[in-house]
Design an enzyme around this catalytic site. Sequence first.
Site, PDB file in Angstrom:
ATOM      1  N   ILE A 523       0.847  -1.108  -0.178  1.00  0.00           N
ATOM      2  CA  ILE A 523      -0.003   0.018  -0.048  1.00  0.00           C
ATOM      3  C   ILE A 523       0.885   1.348  -0.044  1.00  0.00           C
ATOM      4  O   ILE A 523       0.306   2.281  -0.116  1.00  0.00           O
ATOM      5  CB  ILE A 523      -1.053   0.122   1.210  1.00  0.00           C
ATOM      6  CG1 ILE A 523      -0.100  -0.237   2.341  1.00  0.00           C
ATOM      7  CG2 ILE A 523      -2.303  -0.968   1.145  1.00  0.00           C
ATOM      8  CD1 ILE A 523      -1.016   0.044   3.679  1.00  0.00           C
ATOM      9  N   GLY A 526       7.735   2.759   2.307  1.00  0.00           N
ATOM     10  CA  GLY A 526       8.388   3.587   3.466  1.00  0.00           C
ATOM     11  C   GLY A 526       9.976   3.674   2.978  1.00  0.00           C
ATOM     12  O   GLY A 526      10.327   3.378   2.137  1.00  0.00           O
ATOM     13  N   GLU A 527      10.317   4.554   4.187  1.00  0.00           N
ATOM     14  CA  GLU A 527      11.794   4.732   4.070  1.00  0.00           C
ATOM     15  C   GLU A 527      12.594   3.340   3.783  1.00  0.00           C
ATOM     16  O   GLU A 527      13.777   3.298   3.265  1.00  0.00           O
ATOM     17  CB  GLU A 527      12.337   5.569   5.304  1.00  0.00           C
ATOM     18  CG  GLU A 527      13.723   6.121   4.878  1.00  0.00           C
ATOM     19  CD  GLU A 527      14.487   6.479   6.252  1.00  0.00           C
ATOM     20  OE1 GLU A 527      15.727   6.739   6.338  1.00  0.00           O
ATOM     21  OE2 GLU A 527      13.916   6.622   7.256  1.00  0.00           O
ATOM     22  N   PHE A 528      12.305   2.359   4.833  1.00  0.00           N
ATOM     23  CA  PHE A 528      13.087   1.182   4.756  1.00  0.00           C
ATOM     24  C   PHE A 528      12.567   0.201   4.061  1.00  0.00           C
ATOM     25  O   PHE A 528      13.228  -0.810   4.085  1.00  0.00           O
ATOM     26  CB  PHE A 528      13.214   0.717   6.399  1.00  0.00           C
ATOM     27  CG  PHE A 528      13.690   1.806   7.250  1.00  0.00           C
ATOM     28  CD1 PHE A 528      12.990   2.703   7.860  1.00  0.00           C
ATOM     29  CD2 PHE A 528      15.193   2.011   7.303  1.00  0.00           C
ATOM     30  CE1 PHE A 528      13.454   3.421   8.854  1.00  0.00           C
ATOM     31  CE2 PHE A 528      15.686   3.100   7.923  1.00  0.00           C
ATOM     32  CZ  PHE A 528      14.973   3.903   8.838  1.00  0.00           C
ATOM     33  N   GLU A 530       8.906  -1.681   1.800  1.00  0.00           N
ATOM     34  CA  GLU A 530       7.487  -1.741   1.495  1.00  0.00           C
ATOM     35  C   GLU A 530       6.437  -1.626   2.636  1.00  0.00           C
ATOM     36  O   GLU A 530       6.892  -2.257   3.913  1.00  0.00           O
ATOM     37  CB  GLU A 530       7.271  -2.759   0.398  1.00  0.00           C
ATOM     38  CG  GLU A 530       7.492  -2.645  -0.948  1.00  0.00           C
ATOM     39  CD  GLU A 530       7.576  -4.122  -1.333  1.00  0.00           C
ATOM     40  OE1 GLU A 530       7.793  -3.897  -2.714  1.00  0.00           O
ATOM     41  OE2 GLU A 530       7.217  -5.007  -0.948  1.00  0.00           O
ATOM     42  N   VAL A 531       5.305  -0.938   2.307  1.00  0.00           N
ATOM     43  CA  VAL A 531       4.196  -1.071   3.580  1.00  0.00           C
ATOM     44  C   VAL A 531       3.316  -1.848   2.839  1.00  0.00           C
ATOM     45  O   VAL A 531       2.872  -1.517   1.723  1.00  0.00           O
ATOM     46  CB  VAL A 531       3.892   0.450   3.889  1.00  0.00           C
ATOM     47  CG1 VAL A 531       2.967   0.392   4.992  1.00  0.00           C
ATOM     48  CG2 VAL A 531       4.933   1.488   4.389  1.00  0.00           C
ATOM     49  N   LYS A 549       4.781  -2.827   7.988  1.00  0.00           N
ATOM     50  CA  LYS A 549       6.128  -2.162   7.358  1.00  0.00           C
ATOM     51  C   LYS A 549       7.275  -3.015   7.315  1.00  0.00           C
ATOM     52  O   LYS A 549       7.490  -3.758   8.584  1.00  0.00           O
ATOM     53  CB  LYS A 549       6.663  -1.070   8.262  1.00  0.00           C
ATOM     54  CG  LYS A 549       5.581   0.387   7.912  1.00  0.00           C
ATOM     55  CD  LYS A 549       6.191   1.183   8.717  1.00  0.00           C
ATOM     56  CE  LYS A 549       5.391   2.657   8.467  1.00  0.00           C
ATOM     57  NZ  LYS A 549       5.840   3.998   9.002  1.00  0.00           N
ATOM     58  N   ASP A 642       7.587  16.410  13.138  1.00  0.00           N
ATOM     59  CA  ASP A 642       6.908  16.434  11.775  1.00  0.00           C
ATOM     60  C   ASP A 642       5.755  16.301  11.707  1.00  0.00           C
ATOM     61  O   ASP A 642       5.328  15.352  10.773  1.00  0.00           O
ATOM     62  CB  ASP A 642       8.010  15.161  11.160  1.00  0.00           C
ATOM     63  CG  ASP A 642       8.038  15.310   9.792  1.00  0.00           C
ATOM     64  OD1 ASP A 642       7.414  16.436   9.225  1.00  0.00           O
ATOM     65  OD2 ASP A 642       8.353  14.456   9.055  1.00  0.00           O
TER      66      ASP A 642
END
Length: 879
Positions: A523, A526-528, A530-531, A549, A642
């Site tokens: 979906i 992410g930075e690290f 897939e989500v 995640k 953030d």
Amino acid sequence: MLRVPRPPPPPGPPRAGLLPLALLLLGGLGSADGSEVNLLDSRSVMGDLGWIAYPKNGWEEIGEVDENYAPIHTYQVCRVMEQSQNNWLLTSWISNRGASRIFVELKFTLRDCNSLPGGLGTCKETFNMYYFESDDEDGRNVRENQYIKIDTIAADESFTELDLGDRVMKLNTEVRDVGPLTKKGFYLAFQDVGACIALVSVRVYYKKCPVVVRNLAIFPDTITGADSSQLLEVLGSCVNHSVTDEPPRMHCSAEGEWLVPIGKCMCKAGYEEKNNTCQACRLGFFKDSPQSQMCTKCPPHSYTREEASHFCICEEHYFRKETDPPTMACTTPSIITTVKKGKVAKNSISLSWQEPDRPNGIILEYEIKYFEKDQETSYTIIKSKETKITADGLKPASAYVFQIRARTAAGYGGFSRRFEFETSPLLAASSDQSQIPIIAVSVTVGVILLAIVIGFLLSGRRCGYSKAKQDPEEEKMHFHNGHIKLPGVRTYIDPHTYEDPNQAVHEFAKEIEASYISIERVIGAGEFGEVCSGRLKLPGKRELPVAIKTLKVGYTEKQRRDFLGEASIMGQFDHPNIIHLEGVVTKSKPVMIVTEYMENGSLDTFLKKNDGQFTVIQLVGMLRGMASGMKYLSDMGYVHRDLAARNVLINSNLVCKVSDFGLSRILEDDPEAAYTTKGGKIPIRWTAPEAIAFRKFTSASDVWSYGIVMWEVVSYGERPYWEMTNQDVIKAVEEGYRLPSPMDCPAALYQLMLNCWQKDRNSRPKFDEIVCMLDKLIRNPSSLKTLVNASSRVSNLLGEHSPLGNGVYRSVGEWLEAIKMGRYAEIFMENGYSSMDAVAQVTLEDLRRLGVTLVGHQKKILNSLQEMKVQLVNGMVPL
Ligand code: AMP
């Protein structure tokens, strides 16, 4: 008087036997009623009566027949012409069958002596009746003088020859009673001393009180007493299925009548009286005690399994209190209907309620559930044995919803309806009306504080969870999404403070076995890694939709640590507006972070997709949720740094949850983050000036960001400051310019945004105040109707987007250009009008002095300034 159809007897010596017996018997002889028991009825004896007459020429039996030609016995004697008559007629032995008093009914005719020619001298009009007691038949031939005379019998009606001619007969009936009898039987004897008699019938009987059921008791056949005035007391016996405490009694009179009933029987439980009997209650009916009259239909939610039931069984899950009568309906434990608000303070509300009307059983305790309005997933439960509690630790000026239920041995009843009460505002006095002298209050407060300090020191307890001690009868627990939540504010622990980051993650995040997770689809990125969305099925729990995640393969140890760092942070939070961590997978690969699934994904994308589709209240609801989540974070001492719509997730119920807690995210992850002159990477458009300028990140800087998110939400995902460069944004903000109101923005919301964007961070509202304010707006939706005036709305901060003369400007030159008065820019600057602040003070005199002599130009400049002042007065664009 009887009609005689037969011809008269022939003339000659009178004979009593010339009687039309068959006709005499026509309905005229009567019969025994129910209370009479015949011992002898001469009419009903078919064969020889066995009576003896002596002398032989005295009484003689005449064979007659009745109308049915059945033989009947009649004895006649009529020796009226002869002297010294002594004619005896002896009956056979008559058993008295236990009766001690008997009755003899004689039916006879007797001739009137006056009607006899020449016989008057010896003619009699009476005869005598005797009896002689004997236990058997041997005593019949006793001597005459041993017989005891009962009476001399005379005729009420005697007849003449003429009567016979008229065919009218006069039948006499005489009854005599005899007693007390002491032997088993007796003989009767009729002595004629010279009368003209026809003894048509002799009936001997005793009287009884016949068997009867009265008051559900059977009273047996009872032979009357020996004495004519005697009342025999008789005990009754209860009919089947009936009972009594005291046997009922009745009295049998000498006449065979039952008199004076005393006491009664009652149909026992399960039976009811019908026609003097006790009948079993039908299925579905019951009778609980002999005292109840009728079987009654089972009360609601109960039934019987068999007939003759004493009570009805409650249907499954329905109960009846032991002390409840069986006529009471079975119910689930009863519901509390009345809850009253007591003392209200800014942090507490006292409640009391009434015990339910019909609790089915002893109430063991009450459970009081409460939560802040619209925050149902995070609630507190207090258990109390009393019918009152004080809910404390509440927020000021906030609405709370309370529900109460009772618990009996039968289990919990349903919750009461929701009762909504509001805490007092911050500065308001308690709603307790009593006027306590200030000095007393001060002393009390002092004593309480002292007690708290002493208690704290003595207990040695400095932090951590303790069951609420407000009342030994109370127990308080906090819940979130069904999970128990420890009371008291915990403090966020920075995972960096752990030497071993793995320790932190296992401290705050639950390890999940990978086999419990099923991944469905990707979906997001992410930075690290897939989500994905998927499902989590923990043993014994229901399956949950989750977001997963993943940490991409080939990660470095630092990446792994940073990736799991987010879980270490998220795992410390438990709030309905903070994304909830289900757990982590670290023992197998890929390493995963599993969180609750938010169907609508990130808020910014969602709003853009659904531009203009929500009501203001829905938007405010989203904002309220985020503010509540942020309040929670700030209470825990966590600064997000953030906060932006892209880092807020929204679920299918439009509940917004703050997310994105990455450790290094602010530096690397967020594409909005830019390097500042000081080296940090910061999401400029969302960040407060002091955080940009000198990295002063606080909850107050989060409030600034929150104001920006408000703006994003109301403008449906518009990019803050549009396409201005980060540098321009920093500069504009530094110069005091702020984002203009989004289109159709309620004035109150824009005002709140502006408050969040106060330069002085201490002047910004706190998150709890924001929550309060939004709650007030939600409670009073009309307050959202006032929109920022379209004409005064500053649609864009930037000159190129500004409608003519109606904007907020970076410089005086820009402003003058915008109103097509750029020719005066230089003069303005030269005369010290270099900032918009300074320009705002310009008067007509000043313009004239500056050389703006054309009236049209003066008007244009002054009108534009006037418009800007209106905006200033409205407080919408703090210059
Ligand atoms: P993030 O790594 O948090 O930036 O997540 C990347 C994207 O994945 C987000 O922008 C969302 O679209 C999606 N996402 C992340 N977490 C969730 C979640 N819990 N539920 C649904 N979508 C999510």
